[in-house]
Design an enzyme around this catalytic site. Sequence first.
Site, PDB file in Angstrom:
ATOM      1  N   HIS A 136     -63.499  -5.358  63.119  1.00 30.73           N
ATOM      2  CA  HIS A 136     -62.514  -4.630  63.910  1.00 30.73           C
ATOM      3  C   HIS A 136     -61.964  -3.370  63.217  1.00 30.73           C
ATOM      4  O   HIS A 136     -61.802  -3.333  62.002  1.00 30.73           O
ATOM      5  CB  HIS A 136     -61.331  -5.545  64.259  1.00 30.73           C
ATOM      6  CG  HIS A 136     -60.541  -5.975  63.042  1.00 30.73           C
ATOM      7  ND1 HIS A 136     -59.474  -5.254  62.552  1.00 30.73           N
ATOM      8  CD2 HIS A 136     -60.687  -7.034  62.216  1.00 30.73           C
ATOM      9  CE1 HIS A 136     -58.987  -5.845  61.482  1.00 30.73           C
ATOM     10  NE2 HIS A 136     -59.702  -6.939  61.256  1.00 30.73           N
ATOM     11  N   HIS A 167     -75.836   5.948  58.136  1.00 30.08           N
ATOM     12  CA  HIS A 167     -76.825   4.883  58.299  1.00 30.08           C
ATOM     13  C   HIS A 167     -76.254   3.617  57.677  1.00 30.08           C
ATOM     14  O   HIS A 167     -76.028   3.560  56.467  1.00 30.08           O
ATOM     15  CB  HIS A 167     -78.140   5.264  57.618  1.00 30.08           C
ATOM     16  CG  HIS A 167     -79.236   4.252  57.809  1.00 30.08           C
ATOM     17  ND1 HIS A 167     -80.523   4.485  57.408  1.00 30.08           N
ATOM     18  CD2 HIS A 167     -79.242   3.001  58.345  1.00 30.08           C
ATOM     19  CE1 HIS A 167     -81.275   3.429  57.687  1.00 30.08           C
ATOM     20  NE2 HIS A 167     -80.501   2.508  58.252  1.00 30.08           N
TER      21      HIS A 167
END
Length: 206
Positions: A129, A138
């Site tokens: 979250h 990446h």
Amino acid sequence: MESVKYLYGASGHCKVIIEILKSINNKVGAILDDYPKNNFLMDIPVIEFSKTEILPGDKIIISIGNNETRKKIASNINAHFAVAFHNKAIISESAKIDKGSVVMAGVVINASVNIGEHCIINTGSIIDHDCNIADYCHISPNVSLAGNVTIGEGTHVGIGTCVIQGVKIGKWTTIGAGSVIIDDIPDFAVVVGNPGKIIKYNHKNE
């Protein structure tokens, strides 16, 4: 999700995106490449980019793993960039994922996550979250980001890395495979180990 007509870059990473798109019944029309080495990749035609007319409605994803290269291409072509999410990824309805980004199979993206443009969220990674991931990052396979982690532009987080909650990682940083990050990391750092230690700096992106 928008239907993708072209992928840019006939790479190994391209193969994974092809399979993401197949999982959502999106048949790619062609793969564009500056210097095609083969006529087909996974039965999809590979054509020279300079000989292709991209129309205003055509959707494209840059299918190249290198963060710097994706940024360069995105900055130099006028295209409508799409997103692609594998149908076996779990993505919160409250997550926001910007244009050009791809999410591989087995990924879990939890509540209130923000992911920027042209990012790769690779196989089996977990984004908890309130994480914020900037453009051109990446996140490699099996990376785990705890809640409220911030990652700057262009950073590559290596396979199997774990990052504890609340950590801030700078831009154009490289985190080595299997690292455990428990402290903030500055821009351009190269970090390895458990716990992660800076071994050098890379300023070529300044």
